[in-house]
Motif scaffolding. Sequence first.
Motif, PDB file in Angstrom:
ATOM      1  N   GLY A 150      36.628  45.924  30.795  1.00  0.00           N
ATOM      2  CA  GLY A 150      37.379  44.670  30.671  1.00  0.00           C
ATOM      3  C   GLY A 150      38.276  44.627  29.404  1.00  0.00           C
ATOM      4  O   GLY A 150      39.441  44.248  29.371  1.00  0.00           O
ATOM      5  N   ARG A 151      37.637  44.937  28.390  1.00  0.00           N
ATOM      6  CA  ARG A 151      38.405  45.002  27.134  1.00  0.00           C
ATOM      7  C   ARG A 151      39.729  46.119  27.307  1.00  0.00           C
ATOM      8  O   ARG A 151      40.664  45.840  26.699  1.00  0.00           O
ATOM      9  CB  ARG A 151      37.354  45.431  25.664  1.00  0.00           C
ATOM     10  N   TRP A 152      39.134  47.280  27.774  1.00  0.00           N
ATOM     11  CA  TRP A 152      40.305  48.379  27.840  1.00  0.00           C
ATOM     12  C   TRP A 152      41.359  47.901  28.764  1.00  0.00           C
ATOM     13  O   TRP A 152      42.504  47.950  28.350  1.00  0.00           O
ATOM     14  CB  TRP A 152      39.645  49.579  28.406  1.00  0.00           C
ATOM     15  N   LEU A 153      41.050  47.052  29.963  1.00  0.00           N
ATOM     16  CA  LEU A 153      42.006  46.532  30.918  1.00  0.00           C
ATOM     17  C   LEU A 153      42.757  45.413  30.066  1.00  0.00           C
ATOM     18  O   LEU A 153      44.199  45.568  30.096  1.00  0.00           O
ATOM     19  CB  LEU A 153      41.524  45.982  32.083  1.00  0.00           C
ATOM     20  N   ALA A 154      42.269  44.451  29.473  1.00  0.00           N
ATOM     21  CA  ALA A 154      43.022  43.531  28.734  1.00  0.00           C
ATOM     22  C   ALA A 154      43.840  44.180  27.606  1.00  0.00           C
ATOM     23  O   ALA A 154      44.838  43.786  27.326  1.00  0.00           O
ATOM     24  CB  ALA A 154      41.975  42.609  27.857  1.00  0.00           C
TER      25      ALA A 154
ATOM     26  N   GLU B 242      28.750  41.705  39.699  1.00  0.00           N
ATOM     27  CA  GLU B 242      28.350  41.846  38.645  1.00  0.00           C
ATOM     28  C   GLU B 242      29.430  42.266  37.523  1.00  0.00           C
ATOM     29  O   GLU B 242      29.319  41.765  36.426  1.00  0.00           O
ATOM     30  CB  GLU B 242      26.843  42.273  38.239  1.00  0.00           C
ATOM     31  N   THR B 243      29.887  43.291  38.036  1.00  0.00           N
ATOM     32  CA  THR B 243      31.061  44.187  37.336  1.00  0.00           C
ATOM     33  C   THR B 243      31.900  43.179  36.803  1.00  0.00           C
ATOM     34  O   THR B 243      32.454  42.975  35.884  1.00  0.00           O
ATOM     35  CB  THR B 243      31.296  45.333  38.269  1.00  0.00           C
ATOM     36  N   TRP B 244      32.680  42.654  38.106  1.00  0.00           N
ATOM     37  CA  TRP B 244      33.945  41.897  37.955  1.00  0.00           C
ATOM     38  C   TRP B 244      33.571  40.706  37.094  1.00  0.00           C
ATOM     39  O   TRP B 244      34.376  40.512  36.257  1.00  0.00           O
ATOM     40  CB  TRP B 244      34.208  41.479  39.275  1.00  0.00           C
ATOM     41  N   LYS B 245      32.283  39.928  37.037  1.00  0.00           N
ATOM     42  CA  LYS B 245      32.200  39.003  36.361  1.00  0.00           C
ATOM     43  C   LYS B 245      32.174  39.399  34.855  1.00  0.00           C
ATOM     44  O   LYS B 245      32.670  38.584  33.888  1.00  0.00           O
ATOM     45  CB  LYS B 245      30.543  38.483  36.611  1.00  0.00           C
ATOM     46  N   LEU B 246      31.533  40.525  34.342  1.00  0.00           N
ATOM     47  CA  LEU B 246      31.560  40.991  33.229  1.00  0.00           C
ATOM     48  C   LEU B 246      32.889  41.414  32.690  1.00  0.00           C
ATOM     49  O   LEU B 246      33.624  41.204  31.730  1.00  0.00           O
ATOM     50  CB  LEU B 246      30.777  42.223  33.098  1.00  0.00           C
ATOM     51  N   VAL B 247      33.925  42.169  33.708  1.00  0.00           N
ATOM     52  CA  VAL B 247      35.210  42.690  33.368  1.00  0.00           C
ATOM     53  C   VAL B 247      36.008  41.403  32.998  1.00  0.00           C
ATOM     54  O   VAL B 247      36.939  41.508  32.171  1.00  0.00           O
ATOM     55  CB  VAL B 247      35.584  43.346  34.457  1.00  0.00           C
ATOM     56  N   VAL B 248      35.889  40.580  34.163  1.00  0.00           N
ATOM     57  CA  VAL B 248      37.091  39.440  33.872  1.00  0.00           C
ATOM     58  C   VAL B 248      36.666  38.498  32.789  1.00  0.00           C
ATOM     59  O   VAL B 248      37.785  37.863  32.203  1.00  0.00           O
ATOM     60  CB  VAL B 248      36.969  38.523  35.242  1.00  0.00           C
ATOM     61  N   ALA B 249      35.552  38.415  32.201  1.00  0.00           N
ATOM     62  CA  ALA B 249      35.050  37.629  30.967  1.00  0.00           C
ATOM     63  C   ALA B 249      36.048  38.183  30.066  1.00  0.00           C
ATOM     64  O   ALA B 249      35.991  37.276  28.843  1.00  0.00           O
ATOM     65  CB  ALA B 249      33.777  37.659  30.780  1.00  0.00           C
ATOM     66  N   GLU B 250      36.389  39.522  29.827  1.00  0.00           N
ATOM     67  CA  GLU B 250      37.173  39.991  28.763  1.00  0.00           C
ATOM     68  C   GLU B 250      38.817  39.893  28.930  1.00  0.00           C
ATOM     69  O   GLU B 250      39.625  40.058  28.048  1.00  0.00           O
ATOM     70  CB  GLU B 250      36.832  41.519  28.524  1.00  0.00           C
ATOM     71  N   LEU B 251      39.272  39.283  29.920  1.00  0.00           N
ATOM     72  CA  LEU B 251      40.644  39.399  30.344  1.00  0.00           C
ATOM     73  C   LEU B 251      41.212  38.065  29.800  1.00  0.00           C
ATOM     74  O   LEU B 251      40.613  36.867  29.772  1.00  0.00           O
ATOM     75  CB  LEU B 251      40.901  39.407  31.692  1.00  0.00           C
ATOM     76  N   PRO B 252      42.519  37.951  29.286  1.00  0.00           N
ATOM     77  CA  PRO B 252      43.052  36.876  28.766  1.00  0.00           C
ATOM     78  C   PRO B 252      43.363  35.512  29.887  1.00  0.00           C
ATOM     79  O   PRO B 252      43.679  34.344  29.788  1.00  0.00           O
ATOM     80  CB  PRO B 252      44.370  37.168  27.903  1.00  0.00           C
ATOM     81  N   HIS B 253      43.617  36.297  31.161  1.00  0.00           N
ATOM     82  CA  HIS B 253      43.741  35.379  32.433  1.00  0.00           C
ATOM     83  C   HIS B 253      43.008  35.822  33.613  1.00  0.00           C
ATOM     84  O   HIS B 253      42.712  37.069  33.983  1.00  0.00           O
ATOM     85  CB  HIS B 253      45.357  35.693  32.543  1.00  0.00           C
ATOM     86  N   ARG B 254      42.322  35.037  33.977  1.00  0.00           N
ATOM     87  CA  ARG B 254      41.457  35.351  35.387  1.00  0.00           C
ATOM     88  C   ARG B 254      42.355  35.123  36.507  1.00  0.00           C
ATOM     89  O   ARG B 254      42.843  34.030  36.945  1.00  0.00           O
ATOM     90  CB  ARG B 254      40.241  34.114  35.420  1.00  0.00           C
ATOM     91  N   PRO B 255      42.480  36.269  37.238  1.00  0.00           N
ATOM     92  CA  PRO B 255      43.094  36.172  38.601  1.00  0.00           C
ATOM     93  C   PRO B 255      42.350  35.432  39.728  1.00  0.00           C
ATOM     94  O   PRO B 255      41.273  35.636  39.418  1.00  0.00           O
ATOM     95  CB  PRO B 255      43.222  37.565  38.821  1.00  0.00           C
ATOM     96  N   ARG B 256      42.932  35.284  40.807  1.00  0.00           N
ATOM     97  CA  ARG B 256      42.595  34.689  41.918  1.00  0.00           C
ATOM     98  C   ARG B 256      41.562  35.806  42.554  1.00  0.00           C
ATOM     99  O   ARG B 256      42.202  37.102  42.453  1.00  0.00           O
ATOM    100  CB  ARG B 256      43.750  34.456  42.847  1.00  0.00           C
ATOM    101  N   THR B 257      40.488  35.580  42.765  1.00  0.00           N
ATOM    102  CA  THR B 257      39.391  36.607  43.197  1.00  0.00           C
ATOM    103  C   THR B 257      39.132  36.186  44.491  1.00  0.00           C
ATOM    104  O   THR B 257      38.755  35.095  44.894  1.00  0.00           O
ATOM    105  CB  THR B 257      38.259  36.420  42.208  1.00  0.00           C
ATOM    106  N   VAL B 258      39.096  37.362  45.446  1.00  0.00           N
ATOM    107  CA  VAL B 258      38.600  37.170  46.679  1.00  0.00           C
ATOM    108  C   VAL B 258      37.298  38.297  46.832  1.00  0.00           C
ATOM    109  O   VAL B 258      37.544  39.415  46.647  1.00  0.00           O
ATOM    110  CB  VAL B 258      39.683  37.341  47.920  1.00  0.00           C
ATOM    111  N   TYR B 259      36.252  37.800  47.447  1.00  0.00           N
ATOM    112  CA  TYR B 259      35.066  38.828  47.656  1.00  0.00           C
ATOM    113  C   TYR B 259      35.362  39.160  49.045  1.00  0.00           C
ATOM    114  O   TYR B 259      35.406  38.338  50.117  1.00  0.00           O
ATOM    115  CB  TYR B 259      33.843  37.973  47.268  1.00  0.00           C
ATOM    116  N   GLU B 260      35.703  40.496  49.209  1.00  0.00           N
ATOM    117  CA  GLU B 260      36.000  41.175  50.408  1.00  0.00           C
ATOM    118  C   GLU B 260      35.060  42.134  50.909  1.00  0.00           C
ATOM    119  O   GLU B 260      34.720  43.161  50.555  1.00  0.00           O
ATOM    120  CB  GLU B 260      37.293  41.804  50.180  1.00  0.00           C
TER     121      GLU B 260
END
Length: 171
Positions: free
Chosen positions: A40-44, A63-81
Amino acid sequence: MADPTRTVVLVRHAKADRPPVNDHERPLAARGHRDAPRAGRWLAGSGVTPDLALCSTAARCRETWKLVVAELPHRPRTVYEDRLYGASAGELIDVVNETADDVGTLLLVGHNPGLHDLADTLAGEAEGDLLARMARSGLPTSAIAVLTFTGSWEDVEPGSTRLAAYWAPHA
């Protein structure tokens, strides 16, 4: 008007544990809990800002997405597919092709071998030695591949994108 440049970000789930539960419900291992925030930090820090995240319904992906998105400056719309769980590269291309044109950057959180096959299939070219690096290490847990292309989502097909960035926590 020129076709827009779009971005597909592929995030493989972090390292999962192997408790006696069905595959879909496998949680992250301790290493996964350490590596996912790093991803998440790398992506940010990359400057890539997803508009839409499609995440497999598997526990390790959620779980991965929850931890990645917590590091992003903006939370995108998320759809569980559901279709991302166990999907082949071809099935993933179908999902990408369905993306609405108002989405500039799409992020997928999923599984191998589908995600790695998708990156290999889509990347017709790459920055520097990125294709060789990805070929050497594959798409290990918590790895990220960033692919860009010009046009509509329905135009995404084998060889139509450029591998613009690649990151893996242990590569």
